[in-house]
Motif scaffolding. Sequence first.
Motif, short mmCIF file in Angstrom:
data_model
loop_
_atom_site.label_atom_id
_atom_site.label_comp_id
_atom_site.label_asym_id
_atom_site.label_seq_id
_atom_site.Cartn_x
_atom_site.Cartn_y
_atom_site.Cartn_z
N MET A 138 -4.43 -2.85 5.51
CA MET A 138 -3.32 -2.21 4.81
C MET A 138 -3.61 -0.74 4.55
O MET A 138 -2.74 0.13 4.71
CB MET A 138 -3.04 -2.93 3.49
N CYS A 139 -4.85 -0.44 4.17
CA CYS A 139 -5.24 0.94 3.92
C CYS A 139 -5.15 1.78 5.20
O CYS A 139 -4.60 2.89 5.19
CB CYS A 139 -6.66 0.98 3.36
N TRP B 154 -3.38 1.18 7.89
CA TRP B 154 -1.97 1.31 8.28
C TRP B 154 -1.30 2.38 7.42
O TRP B 154 -0.54 3.21 7.92
CB TRP B 154 -1.25 -0.03 8.12
N GLY B 155 -1.58 2.36 6.13
CA GLY B 155 -1.00 3.35 5.23
C GLY B 155 -1.44 4.77 5.57
O GLY B 155 -0.64 5.71 5.52
N TRP C 296 -8.39 -3.61 -4.30
CA TRP C 296 -9.03 -2.61 -3.44
C TRP C 296 -10.12 -1.86 -4.20
O TRP C 296 -11.19 -1.58 -3.68
CB TRP C 296 -7.98 -1.64 -2.90
N THR D 70 -2.77 -5.22 -5.43
CA THR D 70 -3.56 -4.76 -4.27
C THR D 70 -4.41 -3.55 -4.64
O THR D 70 -5.55 -3.43 -4.18
CB THR D 70 -2.65 -4.43 -3.06
#
Length: 117
Positions: free
Chosen positions: A95-96, A98-99, A28, A24
């Motif tokens: 995902m970014c 959320w992180g 990214w 990932t």
Amino acid sequence: MTEKKHFCCPIDATISLIGGKYKTKILWNLVNQTLRFNELQKIVHHATPKMLTQQLRELERDGLITRTVYPVVPPKTEYTLTSFGQSLYPILDAMCEWGKDYMAEDDSSGPAEAINQ
């Protein structure tokens, strides 16, 4: 791309392509740019060259990235996302985000590693 596997669960299908210790992060960092092996190695600095090569080969095998080797000395190898790989952008972006939210809520942790993009 190799023969398409059959899955009973959509999550399994996604994880089979992007699940890997560094995949990932590689994907990214290839969004909207082409990177050479050494540039990727600096970004994924915890990966050994052997592990990075393995992850890149799997991503290439699955049709997510393309590898271009130029016949020069020393060898020049570049990696870029395919259109299939670009289709993962909404997932990687989610995902970014959320992180970022998760890291912001965790006030007790020390400084987090910066996201390279």
